[in-house]
Design a protein around this motif. Structure first.
Motif, PDB file in Angstrom:
ATOM      1  N   PHE A  69      27.233  35.971  39.810  1.00  0.00           N
ATOM      2  CA  PHE A  69      26.534  34.697  39.975  1.00  0.00           C
ATOM      3  C   PHE A  69      26.255  34.087  38.603  1.00  0.00           C
ATOM      4  O   PHE A  69      26.260  34.773  37.580  1.00  0.00           O
ATOM      5  CB  PHE A  69      25.215  34.907  40.726  1.00  0.00           C
ATOM      6  CG  PHE A  69      25.373  35.386  42.138  1.00  0.00           C
ATOM      7  CD1 PHE A  69      25.578  34.478  43.164  1.00  0.00           C
ATOM      8  CD2 PHE A  69      25.344  36.735  42.444  1.00  0.00           C
ATOM      9  CE1 PHE A  69      25.738  34.909  44.480  1.00  0.00           C
ATOM     10  CE2 PHE A  69      25.503  37.184  43.751  1.00  0.00           C
ATOM     11  CZ  PHE A  69      25.703  36.265  44.767  1.00  0.00           C
ATOM     12  N   GLY A  70      25.997  32.785  38.594  1.00  0.00           N
ATOM     13  CA  GLY A  70      25.734  32.068  37.366  1.00  0.00           C
ATOM     14  C   GLY A  70      24.261  31.761  37.170  1.00  0.00           C
ATOM     15  O   GLY A  70      23.494  31.664  38.131  1.00  0.00           O
ATOM     16  N   ALA A  71      23.871  31.616  35.914  1.00  0.00           N
ATOM     17  CA  ALA A  71      22.551  31.129  35.529  1.00  0.00           C
ATOM     18  C   ALA A  71      22.754  29.970  34.561  1.00  0.00           C
ATOM     19  O   ALA A  71      23.812  29.845  33.938  1.00  0.00           O
ATOM     20  CB  ALA A  71      21.723  32.237  34.887  1.00  0.00           C
ATOM     21  N   GLU A  72      21.727  29.130  34.413  1.00  0.00           N
ATOM     22  CA  GLU A  72      21.897  27.919  33.596  1.00  0.00           C
ATOM     23  C   GLU A  72      21.902  28.219  32.106  1.00  0.00           C
ATOM     24  O   GLU A  72      22.693  27.643  31.348  1.00  0.00           O
ATOM     25  CB  GLU A  72      20.799  26.914  33.923  1.00  0.00           C
ATOM     26  CG  GLU A  72      21.019  25.561  33.276  1.00  0.00           C
ATOM     27  CD  GLU A  72      20.049  24.504  33.766  1.00  0.00           C
ATOM     28  OE1 GLU A  72      20.011  23.423  33.160  1.00  0.00           O
ATOM     29  OE2 GLU A  72      19.339  24.760  34.764  1.00  0.00           O
ATOM     30  N   THR A  73      21.027  29.106  31.642  1.00  0.00           N
ATOM     31  CA  THR A  73      20.878  29.350  30.205  1.00  0.00           C
ATOM     32  C   THR A  73      20.768  30.845  29.916  1.00  0.00           C
ATOM     33  O   THR A  73      20.449  31.651  30.803  1.00  0.00           O
ATOM     34  CB  THR A  73      19.612  28.672  29.657  1.00  0.00           C
ATOM     35  OG1 THR A  73      18.451  29.302  30.240  1.00  0.00           O
ATOM     36  CG2 THR A  73      19.601  27.182  29.959  1.00  0.00           C
ATOM     37  N   ALA A  74      21.000  31.204  28.647  1.00  0.00           N
ATOM     38  CA  ALA A  74      20.819  32.588  28.212  1.00  0.00           C
ATOM     39  C   ALA A  74      19.363  33.016  28.387  1.00  0.00           C
ATOM     40  O   ALA A  74      19.080  34.179  28.715  1.00  0.00           O
ATOM     41  CB  ALA A  74      21.252  32.733  26.757  1.00  0.00           C
ATOM     42  N   ALA A  75      18.443  32.080  28.190  1.00  0.00           N
ATOM     43  CA  ALA A  75      17.019  32.399  28.384  1.00  0.00           C
ATOM     44  C   ALA A  75      16.748  32.778  29.837  1.00  0.00           C
ATOM     45  O   ALA A  75      15.937  33.678  30.114  1.00  0.00           O
ATOM     46  CB  ALA A  75      16.150  31.208  27.972  1.00  0.00           C
ATOM     47  N   PRO A 101      37.255  36.868  30.428  1.00  0.00           N
ATOM     48  CA  PRO A 101      37.728  35.527  30.076  1.00  0.00           C
ATOM     49  C   PRO A 101      36.609  34.482  30.134  1.00  0.00           C
ATOM     50  O   PRO A 101      35.833  34.430  31.085  1.00  0.00           O
ATOM     51  CB  PRO A 101      38.801  35.251  31.135  1.00  0.00           C
ATOM     52  CG  PRO A 101      39.341  36.604  31.457  1.00  0.00           C
ATOM     53  CD  PRO A 101      38.159  37.521  31.407  1.00  0.00           C
ATOM     54  N   GLY A 102      36.525  33.667  29.089  1.00  0.00           N
ATOM     55  CA  GLY A 102      35.487  32.651  28.995  1.00  0.00           C
ATOM     56  C   GLY A 102      34.222  33.129  28.311  1.00  0.00           C
ATOM     57  O   GLY A 102      33.323  32.334  28.033  1.00  0.00           O
ATOM     58  N   GLY A 103      34.147  34.446  28.054  1.00  0.00           N
ATOM     59  CA  GLY A 103      32.980  34.983  27.350  1.00  0.00           C
ATOM     60  C   GLY A 103      31.703  34.760  28.135  1.00  0.00           C
ATOM     61  O   GLY A 103      31.637  34.970  29.334  1.00  0.00           O
ATOM     62  N   GLY A 104      30.668  34.314  27.406  1.00  0.00           N
ATOM     63  CA  GLY A 104      29.383  34.088  28.031  1.00  0.00           C
ATOM     64  C   GLY A 104      28.393  35.183  27.702  1.00  0.00           C
ATOM     65  O   GLY A 104      28.634  36.050  26.847  1.00  0.00           O
ATOM     66  N   TYR A 105      27.273  35.142  28.393  1.00  0.00           N
ATOM     67  CA  TYR A 105      26.156  36.048  28.132  1.00  0.00           C
ATOM     68  C   TYR A 105      25.614  36.510  29.474  1.00  0.00           C
ATOM     69  O   TYR A 105      25.266  35.681  30.334  1.00  0.00           O
ATOM     70  CB  TYR A 105      25.076  35.296  27.346  1.00  0.00           C
ATOM     71  CG  TYR A 105      23.863  36.103  26.967  1.00  0.00           C
ATOM     72  CD1 TYR A 105      23.911  37.021  25.925  1.00  0.00           C
ATOM     73  CD2 TYR A 105      22.657  35.925  27.645  1.00  0.00           C
ATOM     74  CE1 TYR A 105      22.781  37.755  25.551  1.00  0.00           C
ATOM     75  CE2 TYR A 105      21.522  36.647  27.283  1.00  0.00           C
ATOM     76  CZ  TYR A 105      21.592  37.554  26.242  1.00  0.00           C
ATOM     77  OH  TYR A 105      20.473  38.280  25.872  1.00  0.00           O
ATOM     78  N   GLY A 106      25.572  37.824  29.702  1.00  0.00           N
ATOM     79  CA  GLY A 106      25.140  38.276  31.008  1.00  0.00           C
ATOM     80  C   GLY A 106      24.820  39.755  31.059  1.00  0.00           C
ATOM     81  O   GLY A 106      24.885  40.469  30.059  1.00  0.00           O
ATOM     82  N   SER A 121      25.507  33.360  31.922  1.00  0.00           N
ATOM     83  CA  SER A 121      25.425  31.944  31.530  1.00  0.00           C
ATOM     84  C   SER A 121      26.402  31.708  30.388  1.00  0.00           C
ATOM     85  O   SER A 121      27.000  32.654  29.854  1.00  0.00           O
ATOM     86  CB  SER A 121      24.010  31.600  31.065  1.00  0.00           C
ATOM     87  OG  SER A 121      23.731  32.241  29.824  1.00  0.00           O
ATOM     88  N   ASP A 122      26.564  30.453  30.015  1.00  0.00           N
ATOM     89  CA  ASP A 122      27.337  30.069  28.827  1.00  0.00           C
ATOM     90  C   ASP A 122      28.789  30.539  28.852  1.00  0.00           C
ATOM     91  O   ASP A 122      29.391  30.761  27.799  1.00  0.00           O
ATOM     92  CB  ASP A 122      26.643  30.577  27.549  1.00  0.00           C
ATOM     93  CG  ASP A 122      25.240  30.019  27.412  1.00  0.00           C
ATOM     94  OD1 ASP A 122      25.097  28.787  27.443  1.00  0.00           O
ATOM     95  OD2 ASP A 122      24.291  30.810  27.278  1.00  0.00           O
ATOM     96  N   VAL A 123      29.358  30.678  30.044  1.00  0.00           N
ATOM     97  CA  VAL A 123      30.785  30.974  30.163  1.00  0.00           C
ATOM     98  C   VAL A 123      31.548  29.673  29.917  1.00  0.00           C
ATOM     99  O   VAL A 123      31.190  28.625  30.463  1.00  0.00           O
ATOM    100  CB  VAL A 123      31.121  31.550  31.554  1.00  0.00           C
ATOM    101  CG1 VAL A 123      32.617  31.799  31.690  1.00  0.00           C
ATOM    102  CG2 VAL A 123      30.335  32.834  31.811  1.00  0.00           C
ATOM    103  N   ALA A 124      32.572  29.723  29.098  1.00  0.00           N
ATOM    104  CA  ALA A 124      33.357  28.524  28.803  1.00  0.00           C
ATOM    105  C   ALA A 124      33.964  27.957  30.081  1.00  0.00           C
ATOM    106  O   ALA A 124      34.410  28.713  30.956  1.00  0.00           O
ATOM    107  CB  ALA A 124      34.460  28.860  27.808  1.00  0.00           C
ATOM    108  N   LEU A 125      33.959  26.648  30.194  1.00  0.00           N
ATOM    109  CA  LEU A 125      34.541  26.001  31.367  1.00  0.00           C
ATOM    110  C   LEU A 125      36.058  26.042  31.289  1.00  0.00           C
ATOM    111  O   LEU A 125      36.649  25.876  30.221  1.00  0.00           O
ATOM    112  CB  LEU A 125      34.067  24.555  31.468  1.00  0.00           C
ATOM    113  CG  LEU A 125      32.554  24.341  31.637  1.00  0.00           C
ATOM    114  CD1 LEU A 125      32.250  22.854  31.756  1.00  0.00           C
ATOM    115  CD2 LEU A 125      32.021  25.102  32.841  1.00  0.00           C
ATOM    116  N   ARG A 126      36.664  26.242  32.438  1.00  0.00           N
ATOM    117  CA  ARG A 126      38.122  26.247  32.530  1.00  0.00           C
ATOM    118  C   ARG A 126      38.611  24.813  32.720  1.00  0.00           C
ATOM    119  O   ARG A 126      37.963  24.002  33.393  1.00  0.00           O
ATOM    120  CB  ARG A 126      38.536  27.112  33.720  1.00  0.00           C
ATOM    121  CG  ARG A 126      40.000  27.050  34.095  1.00  0.00           C
ATOM    122  CD  ARG A 126      40.266  27.951  35.300  1.00  0.00           C
ATOM    123  NE  ARG A 126      41.609  27.739  35.821  1.00  0.00           N
ATOM    124  CZ  ARG A 126      41.928  26.834  36.731  1.00  0.00           C
ATOM    125  NH1 ARG A 126      40.984  26.052  37.245  1.00  0.00           N
ATOM    126  NH2 ARG A 126      43.176  26.709  37.152  1.00  0.00           N
TER     127      ARG A 126
END
Length: 311
Positions: A69-75, A101-106, A121-126
């Motif tokens: 699942f996604g979250a809006e921010t690293a915070a 792929p896309g990296g991010g923080y989780g 969060s912060d996964v690069a958009l495809r």
């Protein structure tokens, strides 16, 4: 509502017959192989900015690796990890940069029954595109449904720890409450929980552009001889269309469209009797729901319970 989780990202599957599964999901189901390596493939939906919506990984045993699942921010990721740790939820990993792929923080954690859940969060958009008229390819992953021998406890767990909200419930006069639809945004459900003798994947559902594209996709699978479980039809709960098929490994997957978007300020959950034909299928076009049809989606017991997948 101030939820830390915003949306469904992807579902990751361990599969014994990797080459056959990859061929099915790309050639017939029409996902795009964004990134592949030996024994692993990240498959995207053409209309989605998510880097991938299904990950296939070669494994000796069939299993669900994780649901993401996604979250809006690293915070928000940090806040959720801190909350879960404080509430005694077992963390598989702590928040950090992701290598997918896309990296991010989780980070990852086990739910009540041992499924691995990831929030990031912060996964690069495809670079995605608008799916065109008549194009029967998935726009995005719509929702995931899991099987549980203790669905009431699991619903309460997702409510308490992750702020998922109940949208509707299906019941039978003979068997009681059988399926709970949970949301993490205004869409009727991103996750649903079905009663079953064991922990397993019930189905993963993919949104199509519209009714015509949904029917074209359904027809493609039928012409190819893929086993149909149920459909085509239109549910009452969620008001979405449905065509359920079995992938080569026996996982149920669905083409759908027009899943209901709710006004969360005014919506009240309903209890729907799925033995009423209009609840199961408003159109009356699907094969009748029966215990034999239902058992097709019981699936094999999940071998990934309380076992963290490879990164």
């Amino acid at each position: 509502m101030d939820r830390l989780i915003t949306h469904l990202r992807h579902v990751d599957l361990g599969v014994p017959d990797y080459d056959r599964q990859l061929e099915f999901y790309t050639d017939l189901w029409k996902l795009s192989p964004e990134t592949t390596d030996t024994g692993i493939a990240f498959l995207a939906a053409e209309g989605s900015p998510e880097q991938y919506q299904v990950r296939l990984r070669a494994d000796a045993e069939k299993r669900v690796d994780l649901i993401a699942f996604g979250a809006e921010t690293a915070a928000d990721v940090d806040a959720l990890a801190e909350k879960l740790g404080r509430e005694g939820v077992t963390l598989v990993t702590t928040p950090d940069k992701l290598a997918t792929p896309g990296g991010g923080y989780g980070f990852r954690f086990f739910d009540l029954e041992g499924r691995t859940i990831e929030v990031s969060s912060d996964v690069a958009l495809r670079a995605h595109r608008k799916v065109e008229e008549g194009e029967s390819v998935p726009v995005k992953l719509s929702h995931v449904v899991v099987n549980s021998p203790q669905p009431e406890a699991l619903v309460a767990w997702y409510d308490r720890h992750l702020d998922f909200t109940l949208s509707d419930t299906l019941f039978s006069p003979h068997m009681g409450e059988m399926m709970y639809f949970l949301r993490c945004n205004p869409q009727h459900h991103s996750l649903a929980i079905a009663r079953c003798p064991h922990v397993s994947l019930h189905h993963a559902s993919f949104e199509m552009r519209g009714i015509d594209e949904y029917m074209r996709g359904t027809g493609r699978l039928l012409r190819a001889g893929v086993e149909k479980v149920w459909g085509p039809g239109r549910h009452l709960a969620g008001n979405n269309t449905f065509s359920y098929f079995l992938d080569p490994q026996g996982n149920t997957i669905e083409y759908t469209t027009e899943l209901e978007c709710l006004d969360e300020d005014t919506w009240h959950p309903s209890l729907h009797d799925f033995t009423d034909p209009m609840v199961s299928d408003q159109w009356g076009t699907a094969n009748p729901m029966s215990e034999f049809v239902a058992k097709k989606s019981f699936n094999d017991p999940d071998r990934g319970v309380f076992v963290a997948p490879p990164v």
